[in-house]
Scaffold this motif. Structure first.
Motif, mmCIF file in Angstrom:
data_model
loop_
_atom_site.group_PDB
_atom_site.id
_atom_site.type_symbol
_atom_site.label_atom_id
_atom_site.label_comp_id
_atom_site.label_asym_id
_atom_site.label_seq_id
_atom_site.Cartn_x
_atom_site.Cartn_y
_atom_site.Cartn_z
ATOM 1 N N GLY A 1 2.211 2.075 -3.402
ATOM 2 C CA GLY A 1 1.203 2.374 -4.396
ATOM 3 C C GLY A 1 0.784 1.189 -5.245
ATOM 4 O O GLY A 1 0.066 1.360 -6.232
ATOM 5 N N ILE B 1 -1.187 -1.117 -4.312
ATOM 6 C CA ILE B 1 -2.608 -1.310 -3.983
ATOM 7 C C ILE B 1 -3.202 0.070 -3.752
ATOM 8 O O ILE B 1 -2.620 0.890 -3.027
ATOM 9 C CB ILE B 1 -2.770 -2.207 -2.728
ATOM 10 N N ALA B 2 -4.351 0.321 -4.363
ATOM 11 C CA ALA B 2 -4.985 1.632 -4.259
ATOM 12 C C ALA B 2 -5.611 1.812 -2.877
ATOM 13 O O ALA B 2 -6.702 1.318 -2.605
ATOM 14 C CB ALA B 2 -6.038 1.789 -5.345
ATOM 15 N N ALA B 3 -4.875 2.475 -2.021
ATOM 16 C CA ALA B 3 -5.349 2.807 -0.674
ATOM 17 C C ALA B 3 -4.502 3.977 -0.180
ATOM 18 O O ALA B 3 -3.418 4.227 -0.711
ATOM 19 C CB ALA B 3 -5.225 1.611 0.256
ATOM 20 N N PRO B 4 -4.969 4.681 0.815
ATOM 21 C CA PRO B 4 -4.170 5.796 1.333
ATOM 22 C C PRO B 4 -2.825 5.318 1.890
ATOM 23 O O PRO B 4 -2.732 4.238 2.486
ATOM 24 C CB PRO B 4 -5.031 6.378 2.454
ATOM 25 N N LYS B 5 -1.801 6.142 1.687
ATOM 26 C CA LYS B 5 -0.455 5.774 2.137
ATOM 27 C C LYS B 5 -0.405 5.611 3.656
ATOM 28 O O LYS B 5 0.299 4.738 4.165
ATOM 29 C CB LYS B 5 0.549 6.822 1.665
ATOM 30 N N ILE C 1 0.841 -1.206 0.000
ATOM 31 C CA ILE C 1 0.000 0.000 0.000
ATOM 32 C C ILE C 1 0.872 1.251 0.000
ATOM 33 O O ILE C 1 0.597 2.211 -0.727
ATOM 34 C CB ILE C 1 -0.964 -0.013 1.207
#
Length: 87
Positions: free
Chosen positions: A41, A43-47, A38
């Motif tokens: 980037g 995987i699409a999720a907030p850092k 994550i």
């Protein structure tokens, strides 16, 4: 008549505890790897979610397993009450 040599062995709590500790370690490593993915980037999720997941995974790996092992320790191996444990 049932042959006692062929009966299933008694339940060994040490084997199930070892399995649970191993499962916790694998889950912790999985959380760290997911957190890294994550953070980079993949995987699409907030850092921030990746960073939090990684820190939680590291904490579970080091402190969760130690805490469970201490909780399951036999009473005969624990020091007596009042004895200095810093030796």
């Amino acid at each position: 008549m049932v042959d006692p040599k062929l009966s299933p062995p008694d339940h060994d709590p040490a084997a199930s505890r070892f399995f649970i500790l191993t499962l916790l370690r694998f889950a912790s490593v999985g959380a760290v790897m997911l957190g890294i993915a994550i953070s980079y980037g993949a995987i699409a999720a907030p850092k921030w979610l990746g960073i939090v997941l990684g820190v939680i995974g590291i904490g579970m790996f080091y402190f969760g397993t130690r805490r469970l092992a201490r909780r399951w320790k036999s009473p005969d191996t624990l020091p007596p009450e009042g004895e200095n444990q810093s030796r």
